[in-house]
Design an enzyme around this catalytic site. Structure first.
Site, PDB file in Angstrom:
ATOM      1  N   ASP A 110       0.893  -1.142  -0.151  1.00 60.58           N
ATOM      2  CA  ASP A 110      -0.055  -0.045  -0.067  1.00 60.58           C
ATOM      3  C   ASP A 110       0.903   1.218   0.170  1.00 60.58           C
ATOM      4  OD1 ASP A 110      -2.323   1.327   0.043  1.00 60.58           O
ATOM      5  OD2 ASP A 110      -2.492   1.324   2.281  1.00 60.58           O
ATOM      6  N   TYR A 112       1.078   5.763  -0.570  1.00 61.31           N
ATOM      7  CA  TYR A 112       0.700   6.957   0.161  1.00 61.31           C
ATOM      8  C   TYR A 112       0.924   7.976  -0.813  1.00 61.31           C
ATOM      9  CZ  TYR A 112       0.852   9.638   4.625  1.00 61.31           C
ATOM     10  OH  TYR A 112       0.694  10.450   5.725  1.00 61.31           O
ATOM     11  N   HIS A 117      -3.531  13.839   0.864  1.00 54.00           N
ATOM     12  CA  HIS A 117      -3.789  13.061   1.959  1.00 54.00           C
ATOM     13  C   HIS A 117      -2.812  13.014   2.881  1.00 54.00           C
ATOM     14  CE1 HIS A 117      -5.096   9.500   4.173  1.00 54.00           C
ATOM     15  NE2 HIS A 117      -3.915   9.023   3.796  1.00 54.00           N
ATOM     16  N   ARG A 126       1.148  14.859  13.197  1.00 55.18           N
ATOM     17  CA  ARG A 126       2.566  15.373  13.835  1.00 55.18           C
ATOM     18  C   ARG A 126       2.254  16.585  13.791  1.00 55.18           C
ATOM     19  NH1 ARG A 126       3.898  11.389  10.103  1.00 55.18           N
ATOM     20  NH2 ARG A 126       3.803  12.922   8.468  1.00 55.18           N
ATOM     21  N   GLU A 183     -10.263   3.912   3.996  1.00 54.72           N
ATOM     22  CA  GLU A 183      -9.288   4.794   2.806  1.00 54.72           C
ATOM     23  C   GLU A 183      -9.580   4.214   1.534  1.00 54.72           C
ATOM     24  OE1 GLU A 183      -5.125   4.063   4.129  1.00 54.72           O
ATOM     25  OE2 GLU A 183      -5.301   5.817   5.598  1.00 54.72           O
ATOM     26  N   GLU A 185      -9.302   3.953  -2.121  1.00 50.92           N
ATOM     27  CA  GLU A 185      -8.029   3.689  -2.890  1.00 50.92           C
ATOM     28  C   GLU A 185      -8.308   3.194  -4.011  1.00 50.92           C
ATOM     29  OE1 GLU A 185      -4.797   2.331  -0.710  1.00 50.92           O
ATOM     30  OE2 GLU A 185      -5.152   2.978   1.096  1.00 50.92           O
ATOM     31  N   ASP A 217      -8.942   0.373   2.229  1.00 54.76           N
ATOM     32  CA  ASP A 217      -8.085   0.112   3.263  1.00 54.76           C
ATOM     33  C   ASP A 217      -8.458   0.494   4.640  1.00 54.76           C
ATOM     34  OD1 ASP A 217      -5.682  -0.638   4.510  1.00 54.76           O
ATOM     35  OD2 ASP A 217      -4.851   1.135   4.139  1.00 54.76           O
ATOM     36  N   ARG A 221      -7.808   3.933  13.649  1.00 50.95           N
ATOM     37  CA  ARG A 221      -6.690   5.236  13.623  1.00 50.95           C
ATOM     38  C   ARG A 221      -5.892   5.351  15.024  1.00 50.95           C
ATOM     39  NH1 ARG A 221      -5.690   6.119   8.421  1.00 50.95           N
ATOM     40  NH2 ARG A 221      -7.557   6.668   7.505  1.00 50.95           N
ATOM     41  N   GLN A 224      -3.312   2.842  15.131  1.00 50.82           N
ATOM     42  CA  GLN A 224      -2.050   3.219  14.182  1.00 50.82           C
ATOM     43  C   GLN A 224      -1.473   4.191  14.731  1.00 50.82           C
ATOM     44  OE1 GLN A 224      -3.988   4.781  10.510  1.00 50.82           O
ATOM     45  NE2 GLN A 224      -2.096   5.466   9.753  1.00 50.82           N
ATOM     46  N   TYR A 228       2.521   3.247  14.995  1.00 52.50           N
ATOM     47  CA  TYR A 228       3.331   3.510  13.775  1.00 52.50           C
ATOM     48  C   TYR A 228       4.612   3.632  13.851  1.00 52.50           C
ATOM     49  CZ  TYR A 228       3.223   8.352  13.238  1.00 52.50           C
ATOM     50  OH  TYR A 228       3.416   9.785  13.106  1.00 52.50           O
ATOM     51  N   LYS A 237      -3.913  -1.832  10.301  1.00 49.11           N
ATOM     52  CA  LYS A 237      -4.336  -2.056   8.673  1.00 49.11           C
ATOM     53  C   LYS A 237      -4.614  -3.405   8.479  1.00 49.11           C
ATOM     54  CE  LYS A 237      -3.273   2.392   7.571  1.00 49.11           C
ATOM     55  NZ  LYS A 237      -3.980   3.214   6.579  1.00 49.11           N
ATOM     56  N   THR A 241      -8.614  -5.698   4.202  1.00 45.20           N
ATOM     57  CA  THR A 241      -8.569  -4.740   2.998  1.00 45.20           C
ATOM     58  C   THR A 241      -9.652  -5.146   2.210  1.00 45.20           C
ATOM     59  OG1 THR A 241      -6.246  -4.574   3.522  1.00 45.20           O
ATOM     60  CG2 THR A 241      -7.235  -3.628   1.448  1.00 45.20           C
ATOM     61  N   THR A 328      -4.749   6.414  -0.032  1.00 50.97           N
ATOM     62  CA  THR A 328      -6.073   7.224   0.072  1.00 50.97           C
ATOM     63  C   THR A 328      -5.828   8.152  -1.241  1.00 50.97           C
ATOM     64  OG1 THR A 328      -5.971   6.856   2.439  1.00 50.97           O
ATOM     65  CG2 THR A 328      -7.452   8.447   1.673  1.00 50.97           C
ATOM     66  N   GLU A 342      -9.864  12.655   7.692  1.00 50.88           N
ATOM     67  CA  GLU A 342      -9.695  13.865   6.958  1.00 50.88           C
ATOM     68  C   GLU A 342     -10.962  14.673   6.773  1.00 50.88           C
ATOM     69  OE1 GLU A 342      -6.943  13.581   3.235  1.00 50.88           O
ATOM     70  OE2 GLU A 342      -7.561  11.427   3.740  1.00 50.88           O
TER      71      GLU A 342
HETATM   72 MN    MN Z   1      -4.012   2.839   2.759  1.00 51.61          MN
END
Ligand code: MN
Length: 396
Positions: A110, A112, A117, A126, A183, A185, A217, A221, A224, A228, A237, A241, A328, A342
């Site tokens: 997967d 990014y 996104h 962050r 997500e 995708e 996906d 959250r 994650q 992560y 994740k 899927t 995404t 989002e």
């Molecule tokens: Mn994804």
């Protein structure tokens, strides 16, 4: 003239013809092609055992020349009325068949690849630092996902449990995710693989990739955010899927190629575009039947060809049935984001649903459907196979 007598604006008309695997009533799984709201049994009409299989892999492994030949043959069967009598008995109404995972997923990666996104998520995960990491515009960032939990559209999704820790809590807690997300995708399916030690160039994309499908996906959250650092997504994740039961062959997307956004700085030579390698796909996200977002795939920063080139530049082999997804899809405007985190700005601004009620993240019983269209070779629009899933309560 198409003899199945489809309306001219049918999204699954003769210029689409996606591939899937289905079981007719009382029959074993086999390869079919969708036309309108029916499925053509390819093993029956083409008399080739490669289609009497429960996965597209053996056919995909035959390569681009064979894919083009079969598509031409199927088109002829469905347009020349001389074939009508012989073919009609092998067309099954969609409600009568069972649809399966269309191919055996070899590896799953997967990416990014949406700048919008990645920027939105960087701000949420962050806060206070640069939203894009220093590497982001130099390479398509990705991670290896779990091929064994890629499931076909319609499979129920059990709310996963895991560790989560809020920033002000002294220690993590365990339990059902409270921030279950989607997500939206686009996935690319590799038809013919490449040997260990032999990178695939961006120019080879068309010979290697069989087709595309919509991918959801599913993402936890809160799990994650805690897990992560520093190696990327893992259990947030890998629980499921979902993919569409229909793979749209690249041959159906000739009219959909477009120039991707300008890339500054220019990527390294092995990531150079060869012609128009962006894809103008229009996605929709439906929550319990209401459209909540319209992500535009043409806005993606990195293309499918660049993802494939990057994925193999170190000499990693690729195989028939490898699935790699875009990450995404989020556009630059409000209402174009492919995830709830989002759309709700981290849960701070709940979505008002048309039928009443609000959502930040998914609740038990919610159903998500991703749909999409593309410019068709015949001048109209073709449909991408939908991918849907309903949330079941967590284990207790
Ligand atoms: Mn994804």
């Amino acid at each position: 003239m198409t003899w199945p007598d489809l309306p001219p604006d049918d999204r699954f008309g003769i210029d689409n013809l996606p591939y899937g695997v289905f079981s007719p009533p009382g029959g074993a799984p086999r390869v079919g092609v969708r036309v309108g709201d029916r499925v053509l049994d390819l093993a029956a009409v083409l008399d080739d055992p490669v289609f009497a299989r429960p996965a597209l892999n053996p056919f995909m492994a035959q390569g681009r020349g064979r894919w083009t030949q079969v598509r031409a043959h199927v088109t002829e069967l469905l347009t020349d009325r001389r074939h009508q009598a012989a073919v009609t008995s092998h067309l099954h109404p969609l409600p009568d068949v069972r649809l399966h995972l269309p191919f055996e997923v070899a590896d799953y990666v997967d990416f990014y690849a949406s700048e919008h996104h990645a920027t939105n998520l960087g701000r949420l995960f962050r806060p206070g630092s640069e939203p894009l990491t220093p590497n982001w515009k130099h390479l398509p960032i990705g991670y290896h996902g779990r091929a064994g939990t890629v499931v076909v559209s319609g499979t129920h999704i059990t709310r996963p449990r895991g560790q989560r820790k809020s920033s002000d809590a002294p220690a993590p807690v365990f339990g059902p995710t409270q921030r279950l997300d989607i997500e939206a995708e686009v996935g690319f399916v590799i038809g013919t693989g490449s040997a260990l030690g032999e990178p695939v160039s961006t120019a080879d994309f068309h010979d290697r990739v069989f087709g595309v499908c919509l991918v959801n996906d599913w993402s936890a959250r809160d799990v994650q955010a805690w897990e992560y650092v520093p190696l990327g997504p893992f259990l947030a994740k890998s629980f499921a899927t979902s993919i569409s039961p229909w793979i749209t062959p690249l041959d159906a997307l000739d009219a959909a190629w477009t120039t991707p956004p300008a890339r500054v700085p220019e990527p390294l030579p092995y990531l150079a575009d060869v012609g128009k390698q962006g894809l103008d796909l229009s996605l929709k996200v439906h929550l319990n039947g209401a459209v909540i977002s319209k992500p535009p795939f043409a806005s993606m920063y990195w293309t499918g060809a660049q993802m494939l080139a990057h994925m193999t530049i170190n000499g990693a082999a690729s195989r028939t049935g490898d699935l790699y997804a875009s990450g995404t899809v989020s556009g630059p405007n409000a209402g174009e984001c492919g995830s709830l985190i989002e759309l709700t700005q981290g849960g701070a601004h709940p979505l008002a649903l048309p039928g009443g009620g609000v959502r930040t993240f998914l609740e038990d019983g919610d159903e998500i459907t991703l749909s999409g269209t593309a410019p068709g070779n015949g001048g109209g629009r073709i449909g991408l196979g939908e991918v849907t899933g309903r949330i079941r309560p967590a284990l207790t």
